[in-house]
Design a protein around this motif. Structure first.
Motif, PDB file in Angstrom:
ATOM      1  N   GLU A 201     -33.261  63.962 -57.805  1.00  0.00           N
ATOM      2  CA  GLU A 201     -32.105  63.073 -57.739  1.00  0.00           C
ATOM      3  C   GLU A 201     -31.748  62.463 -59.102  1.00  0.00           C
ATOM      4  N   LEU A 202     -32.531  62.725 -60.130  1.00  0.00           N
ATOM      5  CA  LEU A 202     -32.328  62.061 -61.415  1.00  0.00           C
ATOM      6  C   LEU A 202     -31.172  62.675 -62.199  1.00  0.00           C
ATOM      7  N   THR A 203     -30.590  61.870 -63.090  1.00  0.00           N
ATOM      8  CA  THR A 203     -29.615  62.372 -64.057  1.00  0.00           C
ATOM      9  C   THR A 203     -30.356  63.118 -65.166  1.00  0.00           C
ATOM     10  N   LEU A 204     -29.602  63.802 -66.034  1.00  0.00           N
ATOM     11  CA  LEU A 204     -30.229  64.541 -67.128  1.00  0.00           C
ATOM     12  C   LEU A 204     -31.019  63.602 -68.045  1.00  0.00           C
ATOM     13  N   LEU A 205     -30.435  62.465 -68.415  1.00  0.00           N
ATOM     14  CA  LEU A 205     -31.142  61.520 -69.279  1.00  0.00           C
ATOM     15  C   LEU A 205     -32.411  61.018 -68.597  1.00  0.00           C
ATOM     16  N   GLN A 206     -32.325  60.722 -67.307  1.00  0.00           N
ATOM     17  CA  GLN A 206     -33.510  60.275 -66.576  1.00  0.00           C
ATOM     18  C   GLN A 206     -34.554  61.387 -66.499  1.00  0.00           C
ATOM     19  N   ASP A 207     -34.084  62.636 -66.345  1.00  0.00           N
ATOM     20  CA  ASP A 207     -34.996  63.783 -66.369  1.00  0.00           C
ATOM     21  C   ASP A 207     -35.782  63.831 -67.678  1.00  0.00           C
ATOM     22  N   LYS A 208     -35.069  63.627 -68.782  1.00  0.00           N
ATOM     23  CA  LYS A 208     -35.719  63.655 -70.100  1.00  0.00           C
ATOM     24  C   LYS A 208     -36.743  62.534 -70.213  1.00  0.00           C
ATOM     25  N   ARG A 209     -36.388  61.364 -69.709  1.00  0.00           N
ATOM     26  CA  ARG A 209     -37.324  60.234 -69.744  1.00  0.00           C
ATOM     27  C   ARG A 209     -38.561  60.536 -68.891  1.00  0.00           C
ATOM     28  N   LEU A 210     -38.340  61.182 -67.748  1.00  0.00           N
ATOM     29  CA  LEU A 210     -39.466  61.540 -66.888  1.00  0.00           C
ATOM     30  C   LEU A 210     -40.379  62.541 -67.593  1.00  0.00           C
ATOM     31  N   GLU A 211     -39.798  63.491 -68.287  1.00  0.00           N
ATOM     32  CA  GLU A 211     -40.603  64.478 -69.009  1.00  0.00           C
ATOM     33  C   GLU A 211     -41.481  63.796 -70.062  1.00  0.00           C
ATOM     34  N   VAL A 212     -40.908  62.832 -70.787  1.00  0.00           N
ATOM     35  CA  VAL A 212     -41.688  62.091 -71.785  1.00  0.00           C
ATOM     36  C   VAL A 212     -42.756  61.245 -71.098  1.00  0.00           C
ATOM     37  N   ALA A 213     -42.395  60.597 -69.988  1.00  0.00           N
ATOM     38  CA  ALA A 213     -43.365  59.761 -69.261  1.00  0.00           C
ATOM     39  C   ALA A 213     -44.533  60.596 -68.758  1.00  0.00           C
ATOM     40  N   ARG A 214     -44.248  61.787 -68.257  1.00  0.00           N
ATOM     41  CA  ARG A 214     -45.334  62.652 -67.768  1.00  0.00           C
ATOM     42  C   ARG A 214     -46.259  63.059 -68.909  1.00  0.00           C
TER      43      ARG A 214
END
Length: 248
Positions: free
Chosen positions: A142-155
């Protein structure tokens, strides 16, 4: 920024795929707390280099040290446990799991012997830090592209790296979003993590990099500050083009 302890050191790294020498005799050092950019045209060997650093590929020749230890022949998980994290350009979270669960998986993988409750707590702290706490209970798809990128960094951060590899994490972002991502990377550096990143967007390289390594046709052709490498005629000819294109 240079000097101080070396956290990542490549010595003569080469990788051959059949008749193609994708990376040829690449050597560089990265220092503790430094943000190091790797740039170059498509096909220069940048992602192959990142795959050598992270352990996806074993080098045909050469040597790699991570935090003073020879990891040339060590697998991905060994390097991760030692302190190497990576975020990818193509984000592939577990889509049906929540954002919080995705980061919890990273926290469990990063260090042996961690309890689930400790991993969950660390994951939530990282969601706060990366601006994703409001999305903690959303499914990752459900995330936006920017949120996806943030999730990738968080992981990647959940594995508790000392050195973080970022593969074009700004790709596809609008300028304002890219600036938010720049701020996030700066905050990562501020927490004491060294960052090595691949990027095509030159204003991002200018704003982030302490030093820049330039590759072309599998080789390093220049290394220095942003100002130094962008003034190098060989770099301009191989990659940057005109002055107008450089500052676009």
């Amino acid at each position: 920024m240079s000097g101080g302890p070396v956290v990542l050191k490549a010595e003569g790294l080469s990788k051959r795929f059949g008749g193609l020498l994708a990376v040829q005799n690449v050597s560089f050092s990265q220092y503790a707390g430094e943000i190091l950019a790797v740039i170059g045209p498509n096909g220069a060997g940048k992602t192959t280099l990142l795959n050598l650093l992270s352990g996806v590929y074993r080098p045909t020749s050469g040597r790699l040290e991570l935090l003073g230890e020879d990891v040339t022949e060590k697998p991905i998980e060994y390097r991760c446990h030692l302190g190497l994290g990576r975020a990818f350009q193509i984000v592939r979270p577990f889509p049906e799991m929540t954002v919080h669960e995705n980061v919890t998986v990273g926290a469990l993988f990063g260090k042996r012997g961690k309890t689930l409750s400790a991993a969950r707590e660390e994951a939530y702290d990282l969601l706060e830090r990366t601006g994703l706490a409001p999305q903690a209970d959303k499914a990752a798809h459900e995330l936006t592209l920017l949120q996806d990128k943030r999730l990738e960094v968080a992981r990647a951060l959940a594995t508790q790296p000392k050195v973080l590899l970022l593969d074009e994490v700004m790709a596809g972002l609008r300028p304002a979003e890219a600036q938010e991502a720049v701020a996030l990377v700066r905050s990562v550096q501020g927490s004491g993590i060294s960052v090595l990143f691949i990027e095509h967007i030159m204003p991002v390289v200018r704003d982030l990099a302490d030093r820049v390594v330039v590759m072309d046709q599998g080789q390093v052709i220049a290394e220095g500050t942003y100002r130094e490498v962008t003034a190098n005629p060989q770099v301009v000819a191989a990659y940057l083009g005109t002055e107008a294109e450089l500052h676009a």
